[in-house]
Design a protein around this motif. Structure first.
Motif, PDB file in Angstrom:
ATOM      1  N   VAL C 121       1.043  -1.156   0.015  1.00 28.53           N
ATOM      2  CA  VAL C 121      -0.181  -0.117   0.316  1.00 28.53           C
ATOM      3  C   VAL C 121       1.349   1.283   0.083  1.00 28.53           C
ATOM      4  O   VAL C 121       0.398   2.372  -0.835  1.00 28.53           O
ATOM      5  CB  VAL C 121      -0.668  -0.173   1.440  1.00 28.53           C
ATOM      6  N   LEU C 125       0.692   4.336  -2.544  1.00 26.41           N
ATOM      7  CA  LEU C 125       0.419   5.613  -2.482  1.00 26.41           C
ATOM      8  C   LEU C 125       1.965   6.680  -2.381  1.00 26.41           C
ATOM      9  O   LEU C 125       1.619   7.797  -2.356  1.00 26.41           O
ATOM     10  CB  LEU C 125       0.437   5.811  -0.618  1.00 26.41           C
ATOM     11  N   ARG C 136      -3.921   8.410   2.187  1.00 20.14           N
ATOM     12  CA  ARG C 136      -3.676   8.107   2.782  1.00 20.14           C
ATOM     13  C   ARG C 136      -4.132   8.621   4.130  1.00 20.14           C
ATOM     14  O   ARG C 136      -3.849   7.754   5.133  1.00 20.14           O
ATOM     15  CB  ARG C 136      -2.601   9.089   2.828  1.00 20.14           C
ATOM     16  N   VAL C 137      -5.242   9.501   4.347  1.00 18.52           N
ATOM     17  CA  VAL C 137      -6.093   9.916   5.590  1.00 18.52           C
ATOM     18  C   VAL C 137      -7.159   8.545   5.568  1.00 18.52           C
ATOM     19  O   VAL C 137      -6.882   8.677   6.930  1.00 18.52           O
ATOM     20  CB  VAL C 137      -6.982  10.822   5.170  1.00 18.52           C
ATOM     21  N   LEU C 139      -6.689   5.272   5.233  1.00 15.14           N
ATOM     22  CA  LEU C 139      -5.682   4.296   5.487  1.00 15.14           C
ATOM     23  C   LEU C 139      -5.300   5.361   6.783  1.00 15.14           C
ATOM     24  O   LEU C 139      -5.109   3.508   7.599  1.00 15.14           O
ATOM     25  CB  LEU C 139      -4.613   3.983   4.582  1.00 15.14           C
ATOM     26  N   PHE C 140      -4.760   5.624   7.314  1.00 15.46           N
ATOM     27  CA  PHE C 140      -4.400   6.245   8.499  1.00 15.46           C
ATOM     28  C   PHE C 140      -5.208   6.010   9.705  1.00 15.46           C
ATOM     29  O   PHE C 140      -5.787   5.831  10.792  1.00 15.46           O
ATOM     30  CB  PHE C 140      -3.556   7.134   8.467  1.00 15.46           C
ATOM     31  N   LEU C 199      -2.449  -1.207   9.887  1.00 14.71           N
ATOM     32  CA  LEU C 199      -1.883  -1.030   8.573  1.00 14.71           C
ATOM     33  C   LEU C 199      -1.633   0.311   8.786  1.00 14.71           C
ATOM     34  O   LEU C 199      -0.453   0.869   7.962  1.00 14.71           O
ATOM     35  CB  LEU C 199      -2.595  -1.911   7.406  1.00 14.71           C
ATOM     36  N   TYR C 201      -0.172   2.553  10.454  1.00 15.05           N
ATOM     37  CA  TYR C 201       0.946   2.816  10.806  1.00 15.05           C
ATOM     38  C   TYR C 201       2.474   1.909  10.482  1.00 15.05           C
ATOM     39  O   TYR C 201       3.406   3.270  10.085  1.00 15.05           O
ATOM     40  CB  TYR C 201       0.929   2.084  12.619  1.00 15.05           C
ATOM     41  N   VAL C 204       2.518   3.860   7.476  1.00 12.74           N
ATOM     42  CA  VAL C 204       3.493   5.808   6.924  1.00 12.74           C
ATOM     43  C   VAL C 204       4.939   5.627   7.159  1.00 12.74           C
ATOM     44  O   VAL C 204       6.132   6.510   6.923  1.00 12.74           O
ATOM     45  CB  VAL C 204       2.670   6.752   8.327  1.00 12.74           C
ATOM     46  N   ILE C 205       5.581   4.588   7.763  1.00 14.33           N
ATOM     47  CA  ILE C 205       7.168   4.160   8.054  1.00 14.33           C
ATOM     48  C   ILE C 205       7.413   4.217   6.592  1.00 14.33           C
ATOM     49  O   ILE C 205       8.479   4.201   6.491  1.00 14.33           O
ATOM     50  CB  ILE C 205       7.373   3.250   9.194  1.00 14.33           C
ATOM     51  N   LEU C 207       6.450   4.442   4.121  1.00 10.83           N
ATOM     52  CA  LEU C 207       6.268   5.696   3.502  1.00 10.83           C
ATOM     53  C   LEU C 207       7.478   6.742   3.348  1.00 10.83           C
ATOM     54  O   LEU C 207       7.638   7.384   2.269  1.00 10.83           O
ATOM     55  CB  LEU C 207       4.850   6.464   3.834  1.00 10.83           C
ATOM     56  N   ALA C 208       7.591   7.001   4.596  1.00 14.02           N
ATOM     57  CA  ALA C 208       8.556   7.771   5.179  1.00 14.02           C
ATOM     58  C   ALA C 208      10.292   7.670   4.655  1.00 14.02           C
ATOM     59  O   ALA C 208      11.000   7.609   3.945  1.00 14.02           O
ATOM     60  CB  ALA C 208       9.160   8.238   6.517  1.00 14.02           C
ATOM     61  N   GLY C 209      10.329   6.066   4.520  1.00 17.57           N
ATOM     62  CA  GLY C 209      11.475   5.524   3.643  1.00 17.57           C
ATOM     63  C   GLY C 209      11.723   5.481   2.616  1.00 17.57           C
ATOM     64  O   GLY C 209      12.705   5.804   1.947  1.00 17.57           O
ATOM     65  N   LEU C 210      10.563   5.631   1.741  1.00 10.13           N
ATOM     66  CA  LEU C 210      10.208   5.447   0.639  1.00 10.13           C
ATOM     67  C   LEU C 210      10.899   6.869   0.166  1.00 10.13           C
ATOM     68  O   LEU C 210      11.316   7.331  -0.502  1.00 10.13           O
ATOM     69  CB  LEU C 210       9.280   5.186  -0.338  1.00 10.13           C
TER      70      LEU C 210
END
Lengths: 415, 278, 324
Positions: C121, C125, C136-137, C139-140, C199, C201, C204-205, C207-210
C-alpha cells in the motif's frame, strides 16, 4: 497472621486513646475519596459528595475522584497500597481484600463506636458480601443482583400468557421450547455473565457455592452438577446458543431473545433500547429462589484519627436511608437496607417503573458468600467450566471437578 | 494505445480499486464513531445499529464540557503530550545519530540495551515506577506525568534506521569542509530526515496522547487529569452515555489529525522532491 | 560475523566471545586522540536519553526483576525470597504454555501479512496519482479511531447471530461462522482487527522510508532501461532495508506485547482461552490474582524469548540489511 493481629491491637489502643480528642478536632478536615463508578452513577455520587461538602455540620471537605473501572481501580489501589499513599476512603471493588486482608479493621471499630451504626440498618445479604474471615470490612452502596428479563411480544406470539413468565426451571425450559418452535430465528434463553447465573442456579437447587470457613469450593457437589446439567439441557435442545453470551444483551434489546438472565444494571439499557413489551421477574427457581449479589464497596483506609472520623461520617451519610434511596432512584442499584427500600422515594420508583421491583424482590431471596482472596479466580474458573460443557468438551461433573481442583490448588498456593 | 500504456492504465486502475476498497474498510468505523457522537441515547441502543443518526444532536459536544472538566483535561493533555514529544524528538535524534554515525565503545551493547527496554511489558514495570515516582514526591504533578517518558528507545531506534539511509558522501563532504558533528547533524542530516522526523513526532504524540493507565495511577485530582481518563467518565454498564464518550473521542482526535496533515505535507513535498517511483 | 567491527582500525579482531568483542572494540579509542574526541561527542549525544532511561526504565526493570524472585502478593502480608520458583511454576503451567502458544500464533499470523500489505500500500500511495492524500488519510483512520468505537463496530460485524459477516456468508449460501467465539477462528478474527488497526501505522513508516530514497538511483535505472520489478528489487528493496528491519523488529516485539486490543475484543480470553496471549495472562496474574512475583517472572521469560528472537534477527538481518 500473628503480625497482623498485633499490629491491629496497637491500632485499636491508639485509636481508642485518640478517639475522644478526634471527635472535636474533625472540624475542617479534608479527605480524599476514590470511586470506581462512572456514567450516570458516577455523576450522581459526585453530586452527592458536593452536597455533603456543602451541608455537613463538621466542616468536612471531601475530594472525590473517579479512579477508573473496577479493573483499573484495583491497579490504582494496589499501587497506592504499595506506596502507602491510599486515600482516606473510597468506593472500590473487592473492598474487603484491600482492608481486612491488609489488617485494617477500621470499619468494624467505627460501626461499634459512639457514632456507630446498627447492622440492622443494612440487608444481611449485602453485609455478608462485605465480610472477610468473619469481619465486616466495608459497607454496601452500589449493589446489583441478577434478574430475568422477558420479551412479552415473543411470549404472546407463541401463545403463552405474557403475564405469566416462567417461575421454575421446568417452566423456563417449556416456555423457551414453545417460543423457539413458534417463532423461527428466536432464541429461547440467554445469559449475561455466565458464572453469575450458574451460581444462582446452584443456590436455587439448594446447593452451596463455597464451603463454610475456611473457604473452599462446594460448587462441584451434586446440587452444582445438577445445575450445570440443566444448563447443558438448554444448550443441547438448541434453546440457548453456546459460548456467545457476550452479545446476549444486544440480542435481547434487538427482540430476538425470549428470556435473558442479567444484572439489574442492564435495566437502563433495556428500558432505553427495547422497542417491544418486556417485563422483569425473579430468576426461575428449583428448590428455592436465589442469586448472589455484586457491586463495589465503601471502604476506610488508615490515615489520621481526624480523617478517619471524617471518612466515617461521609460513609454514614452516604448509606443513610434517604441517600441510599436517592442513589437507587437515580441509578437502579438496589437499596442497601430495609428503611431505604420502604422509603417513599423507592416505593414511588417501583410504582412508576415496575421493572425495578424484580431486582428488589430478588435481593430478598439472595444469599452471598463472604469475600475471599481467590473469588475472582473462582468466577473465571466457573466461566471456563461452563464453556467446556457448552462446547461438549467436558461433562458437567468433570468440568466442575476440574475447576474445584484448580481453585483448591490456588488456595493452597496462597496459604 | 500501445500495450505499454495499456498495462500502465490497468496498473493504475488496479491501484485505485485496491485503495478504494481498503480505504472504505479502514475509514468506516471512524464514520460510525462520528455518527455515534451525534446520536441520541435511544438511538445508540437501537438494534441493529444505525450508521448515521436520524437526527443530528450537536448539543452532545456541549454536554461533554458540562459533565466533566473536559477543557482542563484537554489543556493537560496538550501540555503533557507536547512536552514529552518535543523532548523525545530531541533526545532521540541525538542518540539516533550517535548510533548511526559515531564510533564509540560498547556501541552494540548499548544499542541492544536500548532495544531491550522495548521488550518488557509496561504492566510489569508500572508498579516499581510508581513507587519511584511517589518517593520523588511527584504524585499528582506534571513531573510525574512527563519526566519518566522524556526518552524512548523506540524513537531512537526509528531515527537511527532513517539516518542510516542518508548517503555518507554528503556528510563526508561537509567534514572535509571542516564542519563539526553538531553542524552536520543540524544542517545536513536533520533537514534530509524531515519525513522521518515528521513521522516520529506524529507517533510519539499519538502514543502519549492515548496514554491512559499511567496518568490514572499517578494523578489523584481532576485538575491534573488528561483526556483519556476524561473519556472513561462516560463509560457505563448500560452503555447509554456512549454518545458523549464518542463526542469526546472525536474532539480528542482533532490534534492528531492536524498533526497527521502537517506530517503528510512533508511527505508530499518529499514526493515532489524525489519523485520516487517504487 | 561478516561485518567489520564498528570501531576504526579494528577490522579483524578474532571474536571469541561477546565480552571479548567489547574489549577489542574498546582498545582503539584510547589510542587515537581523534577517537577520544568522538567518544566524548557520542557521550554527549547519548546522555540526555540515557539518563532518563536509566532512572525511569532500567531501574524499574531491575526492581521488577528482583520482585520476580519473591512471592509478593498485593500490599501487606509477608513477602519472602522464593528463588526461581516463579519461573519454574510459570514454565510448567498449562496456562502459560497456552499463552505462549497463542502469542506465537498471533505473531506468525499477523506479521507477514502486515509487512507485505503495508509495504504494498505504501508503494501504491507513493505514486504521483490523483487523490493519494485522501487515501493516505483514510488508511490512517484506524490508528486514530478510538478502540472502544472500533471494538463496538467489530463486535457487530462478528456477531454470530446477526452480524454483517454472517449475513454475507448466508446470502452466498454458506453456513454462519462463530468468529470470535469459535476456538479455531477466534485468533484469526483478532488478527484481522489488529491488521486493520495497525496497518496505517506501518504504511506511514514505509512511506517515510520511500521518501528517503534518493531520486538519483531511479533516474539512473531508467536510463539503463530497468523494469518496474527490477527497480523495486534492486533499488527500493535494498535501500529500504533499514526501515524494513525496523518494522520487522518492532513488529515482533509489539506482537508479543499485544494486550489491550485482545482484551477489548475478548475480555474473557476468548473461547477456551484461545486468544489469551502472554501479556493478557500476565495481566490476569498480576491484577486479578495479585501474584506480582509470578507476573514479573512471566514478563522476564517473555523478555528472554523476544531478546533471543531479536538476536537471531540481528544476525540474519546484518547480512541482508543494506546501509548506505
Amino acid at each position: 497472621m500473628k503480625r497482623q493481629v498485633s499490629r491491629n491491637l496497637v491500632r485499636l489502643v491508639v485509636s481508642g486513646v485518640l478517639f475522644a480528642a478526634s471527635l472535636a478536632s474533625a472540624q475542617g478536615t479534608s479527605i480524599d475519596f476514590w470511586y470506581a463508578i462512572s456514567g450516570k452513577a458516577g455523576e450522581t455520587l459526585q453530586s452527592m459528595i458536593g452536597e455533603f461538602n456543602a451541608s455537613n455540620e463538621f466542616g468536612i471537605t471531601v475530594n472525590g475522584t473517579f479512579s477508573g473501572s473496577y479493573g483499573d481501580t484495583a491497579q490504582k489501589v494496589l499501587a497506592a497500597l504499595a506506596a502507602n499513599s491510599l486515600p482516606a476512603g473510597g468506593l472500590v471493588p473487592a473492598g474487603p481484600l484491600w482492608t481486612c486482608r491488609e489488617g485494617n479493621y477500621l470499619l468494624e471499630q467505627y460501626m461499634a463506636g459512639p457514632e456507630g451504626l446498627s447492622e440492622d440498618h443494612f440487608f444481611p445479604v449485602l453485609l455478608d458480601y462485605n465480610r472477610y474471615e468473619g469481619h465486616l470490612c466495608s459497607l454496601p452502596f452500589n449493589n446489583s443482583t441478577m434478574v430475568m428479563f422477558y420479551n412479552k411480544d415473543l411470549m404472546a406470539q407463541a401463545g403463552l400468557d405474557p403475564a405469566a413468565p416462567p417461575q421454575t426451571w421446568d417452566e423456563l425450559l417449556d416456555q423457551a421450547k414453545a417460543i423457539a418452535k413458534a417463532v423461527p430465528g428466536s432464541i429461547g434463553v440467554e445469559v449475561r455473565d455466565e458464572a453469575w447465573w450458574l451460581k444462582g442456579l446452584i443456590l436455587q437447587n439448594g446447593g452451596a457455592i463455597v464451603t463454610e470457613d475456611p473457604t473452599g469450593p462446594a460448587f462441584q457437589e451434586p446440587a452444582g452438577v445438577a445445575a450445570l446439567e440443566y444448563w447443558k439441557t438448554l444448550v443441547d435442545q438448541g434453546l440457548m446458543p453456546p459460548a456467545q453470551h457476550d452479545v446476549s444483551r444486544d440480542l435481547f434489546v434487538g427482540g430476538r431473545v425470549a428470556f435473558l438472565m442479567a444484572s439489574t444494571a442492564t435495566l437502563g439499557t433495556v428500558a432505553d433500547g427495547a422497542a417491544f413489551a418486556y417485563g422483569t421477574d425473579l430468576l426461575p427457581g428449583k428448590v428455592e429462589r436465589g442469586s448472589t449479589v455484586g457491586g463495589a464497596a465503601l471502604v476506610m483506609f488508615p490515615s489520621t484519627p481526624e480523617k478517619e472520623l471524617a471518612t466515617w461520617r461521609l460513609l454514614k451519610w452516604l448509606t443513610s436511608a434517604e441517600n441510599s434511596a436517592r442513589f437507587t432512584e437515580a441509578t437502579g442499584y438496589v437499596p442497601t437496607g430495609p428503611e431505604a427500600a420502604a422509603s417513599e422515594t423507592v416505593q414511588s420508583l417501583i410504582r412508576e417503573q415496575p421493572a425495578y421491583a424484580a431486582g428488589f424482590d430478588q435481593l430478598a431471596v439472595s444469599s452471598q458468600y463472604p469475600h475471599f482472596f481467590e473469588m475472582g479466580t473462582m468466577d473465571s474458573l466457573l466461566a471456563d467450566a461452563i464453556e467446556f460443557v457448552e462446547l461438549g468438551i467436558k461433562t458437567p461433573p468433570q468440568a466442575l471437578d476440574d475447576a474445584a481442583n484448580e481453585l483448591n490448588k490456588e488456595i493452597a498456593a496462597n496459604q | 494505445m500501445t500495450s505499454y500504456r495499456l498495462g500502465k492504465f490497468f496498473g493504475r486502475s488496479a491501484s485505485y480499486v485496491l485503495l478504494i476498497v481498503m480505504s472504505a474498510a479502514t475509514a468506516f468505523p471512524f464514520v460510525w464513531m462520528v455518527g455515534t457522537a451525534l446520536k441520541s441515547p435511544q438511538e445508540i441502543l437501537a438494534y441493529p445499529p444505525t450508521l448515521w443518526p436520524h437526527e443530528l444532536r450537536w448539543e452532545n459536544f456541549v454536554t461533554v464540557f458540562k459533565k466533566v472538566p473536559f477543557l482542563r483535561f484537554y489543556v493537560n493533555s496538550i501540555i503533557v503530550t507536547c512536552l514529552i514529544t518535543l523532548w523525545q524528538v530531541v533526545t532521540s535524534a541525538l542518540a539516533g545519530y550517535a548510533f548511526a554515525r559515531l564510533h564509540f565503545p560498547f556501541k552494540r551493547f548499548l544499542f541492544t540495551a536500548y532495544i531491550a527496554t522495548l521488550i518488557i511489558p509496561g504492566e510489569v514495570t508500572m508498579l516499581p515506577l510508581f513507587l519511584l515516582v511517589s518517593r520523588l514526591g511527584w504524585i499528582d504533578t506534571y513531573q510525574g506525568l512527563t519526566v519518566p517518558f522524556l526518552a524512548s528507545a523506540f524513537a531512537v531506534f526509528f531515527l537511527r534506521q532513517f539516518f542510516l539511509t542518508i548517503p555518507h558522501e554528503l556528510e563526508e563532504a561537509a567534514r572535509l569542509d571542516g564542519a563539526g558533528r553538531w553542524r552536520i547533524l543540524l544542517q545536513i542530516v536533520l533537514p534530509l530526515a524531515r519525513p522521518a522526523l515528521a513521522t516520529i513526532t506524529l507517533f510519539i504524540f499519538l502514543s502519549e496522547w492515548d496514554n491512559y493507565l499511567w496518568p490514572l495511577i499517578v494523578t489523584n485530582s481532576e485538575a491534573m487529569r488528561t483526556l483519556p481518563i476524561g473519556l472513561r467518565y462516560f463509560v457505563e454498564e448500560s452503555g447509554s452515555q456512549l454518545h458523549l464518550m464518542m463526542a469526546g473521542a472525536v474532539m480528542a482526535v482533532l490534534p492528531i489529525l492536524l498533526l497527521f496533515f502537517l506530517a503528510q505535507k512533508q511527505f508530499i513535498e518529499g514526493i515532489a522532491m524525489t519523485g520516487s517511483k517504487g | 560475523m561478516s561485518r567489520p567491527a564498528p570501531g576504526p582500525g579494528s577490522p579483524t579482531v578474532a571474536r571469541r566471545s561477546r565480552l571479548g568483542t567489547w574489549v577489542a572494540d574498546l582498545a582503539p579509542y584510547f589510542r587515537k586522540p581523534n577517537s577520544r574526541q568522538e567518544m566524548l561527542m557520542a557521550l554527549s549525544f547519548l546522555a540526555p536519553s540515557l539518563l532518563v532511561l536509566v532512572a525511569f526504565v532500567y531501574f524499574p526493570i531491575v526492581w521488577a526483576f528482583g520482585i520476580s524472585f519473591t512471592n509478593w502478593q498485593a500490599g501487606a502480608g509477608t513477602t519472602s525470597f522464593v528463588g526461581v520458583k516463579n519461573y519454574v511454576d510459570s514454565l510448567t503451567s498449562g496456562d502459560f504454555q497456552n499463552a505462549l502458544k497463542n502469542s506465537l500464533y498471533f505473531l506468525v499470523l499477523k506479521l507477514p501479512i502486515d509487512m507485505a500489505l503495508s509495504l504494498l500500500v505504501a508503494l501504491l500511495l507513493n505514486q504521483k496519482l490523483r487523490g493519494m492524500s485522501v487515501f493516505r488519510v483514510a488508511l490512517f483512520m484506524p490508528v486514530v479511531t478510538s478502540m472502544v468505537a472500533a471494538a463496538a463496530i467489530w463486535r457487530v460485524l462478528y456477531n454470530p447471530s446477526s452480524g454483517f459477516f454472517n449475513t454475507v456468508l448466508n446470502s452466498l449460501g454458506f453456513l454462519s461462522l462463530r468468529w470470535l467465539r469459535d476456538p479455531n477462528l477466534a485468533m484469526p478474527s483478532v488478527v484481522l482487527v489488529a491488521l486493520w488497526k495497525g496497518l496505517g501505522y506501518n504504511i506511514v513508516i514505509f512511506l517515510a522510508g520511500l521518501q528517503s530514497i534518493s531520486r538519483v538511483y531511479y533516474e539512473a535505472a531508467e536510463i539503463d532501461g530497468a523494469t518496474t520489478w527490477q527497480r523495486f528489487r534492486y533499488i527500493t528493496l535494498p535501500l529500504l532495508s533499514p526501515v524494513t528491519y525496523f518494522v520487522l523488529l518492532i513488529g515482533v516485539i509489539n506482537s508479543f506485547k499485544v494486550f489491550s486490543l485482545v482484551h477489548v475484543l475478548a475480555p474473557d480470553g476468548g473461547p477456551l482461552n484461545s486468544v489469551e496471549v502472554l501479556v493478557f495472562y500476565l495481566y490476569r496474574l498480576t491484577f486479578q490474582r495479585f501474584k506480582f512475583g509470578q507476573g514479573a517472572a512471566v514478563s522476564f521469560i517473555l523478555f528472554a524469548i523476544v531478546l533471543g528472537l531479536t538476536f537471531i534477527q540481528q544476525r540474519v538481518a546484518e547480512k541482508r540489511v543494506h546501509y548506505e
